[in-house]
Design a protein around this motif. Sequence first.
Motif, PDB file in Angstrom:
ATOM      1  N   HIS A 170       6.843  -2.240  10.269  1.00 30.57           N
ATOM      2  CA  HIS A 170       7.595  -0.989  10.079  1.00 30.57           C
ATOM      3  C   HIS A 170       7.219   0.037  11.129  1.00 30.57           C
ATOM      4  O   HIS A 170       6.198  -0.090  11.797  1.00 30.57           O
ATOM      5  CB  HIS A 170       7.347  -0.399   8.676  1.00 30.57           C
ATOM      6  CG  HIS A 170       5.959   0.133   8.454  1.00 30.57           C
ATOM      7  ND1 HIS A 170       4.937  -0.644   7.964  1.00 30.57           N
ATOM      8  CD2 HIS A 170       5.420   1.357   8.659  1.00 30.57           C
ATOM      9  CE1 HIS A 170       3.839   0.085   7.860  1.00 30.57           C
ATOM     10  NE2 HIS A 170       4.088   1.302   8.282  1.00 30.57           N
ATOM     11  N   GLN A 202      -3.454  -2.282   4.356  1.00 28.82           N
ATOM     12  CA  GLN A 202      -3.130  -1.629   5.631  1.00 28.82           C
ATOM     13  C   GLN A 202      -4.388  -1.107   6.312  1.00 28.82           C
ATOM     14  O   GLN A 202      -5.320  -0.652   5.649  1.00 28.82           O
ATOM     15  CB  GLN A 202      -2.216  -0.406   5.378  1.00 28.82           C
ATOM     16  CG  GLN A 202      -0.836  -0.740   4.863  1.00 28.82           C
ATOM     17  CD  GLN A 202      -0.146   0.490   4.306  1.00 28.82           C
ATOM     18  OE1 GLN A 202      -0.351   0.854   3.156  1.00 28.82           O
ATOM     19  NE2 GLN A 202       0.673   1.136   5.109  1.00 28.82           N
ATOM     20  N   GLU A 241      -0.618   0.516  13.496  1.00 30.90           N
ATOM     21  CA  GLU A 241      -1.008   0.133  12.136  1.00 30.90           C
ATOM     22  C   GLU A 241      -0.921  -1.383  11.987  1.00 30.90           C
ATOM     23  O   GLU A 241      -0.231  -2.056  12.763  1.00 30.90           O
ATOM     24  CB  GLU A 241      -0.067   0.817  11.132  1.00 30.90           C
ATOM     25  CG  GLU A 241      -0.511   0.662   9.676  1.00 30.90           C
ATOM     26  CD  GLU A 241       0.519   1.226   8.700  1.00 30.90           C
ATOM     27  OE1 GLU A 241       0.954   2.378   8.881  1.00 30.90           O
ATOM     28  OE2 GLU A 241       0.895   0.483   7.787  1.00 30.90           O
TER      29      GLU A 241
HETATM   30 NI    NI Z   1       2.809   2.882   8.189  1.00 32.12          NI
END
Ligand code: NI
Length: 266
Positions: free
Chosen positions: A41, A210, A235
């Motif tokens: 994303h 994450q 990320e």
């Molecule tokens: Ni993010």
Amino acid sequence: MHNSVDALFTGLWQDFCQHAPSAEKIHALLASKNEAIVNDHIALRTFNLSPIGLDTLAAHFLHLGYQAKGEYHFKTKKLYARHFEHPDPLQPKVFISELLVEQVSPQLQTLIKGKLAKLDSALTQQDSFLYSGRAWDLSTEEYQLASQESEYAAWLLAHGFRANHFTVSVNHLTAFEQLSEVNDELKQAGFALNKAGGEIKGGADVMLAQSSTLADVVDVHFADKTMAIPGCFYEFAQRFRNKKGQLYTGFVEASADKIFQSTDQT
Ligand code: NI
């Protein structure tokens, strides 16, 4: 349709790399190990003011076939967010947040509204607006004033419109089974990770783990001088399957809350 999606993300990526030199290096590091890098994303930031609210930014993606999915609230940071998915699961998800300007101090509201007053609303209709940076002057004094109250507002006033981060899908890496292995590789290569809330935010229990680098410190030209401040970051996301065997595609508020802090000034 894919060509347009790809073109938009290519534009976003090229701009992003100028504000996150580490991301380009990490991308090259993984590519050198023959990894095909799938983007899980991107994240975009905005203010909830016309003509640049979340819906305005989202329209560019809806037009390309994306659909609105989860909603997220970050009370302390005064943010609202939504995520969007493309029917093709290999296309990146899009996470868009907006600062609820009516909740910040009158002083900061005046500063933000003054900057946006100079924005040409016709420009917001072009896809390239999403990586157009800022269309206003900002002094270091104004930047510091904003950052005392909201790191998010300060970042957005300084950098304007561009991808705040891209995200490597750990699920699609072949040499790494777990996010922790990716983190170890990054640390060994000398990259600094965001430790707010622990190096790994979330996990199998919330179906999403994450981590992220700390934003690269980049030179920004302010009205009075050039100053180095946190820019963009990379990320890493590992997604888990639910009881039905479906890969989780949403986001986790508690984790995202800490990911936002990757651009905090230390
Ligand atoms: Ni993010």
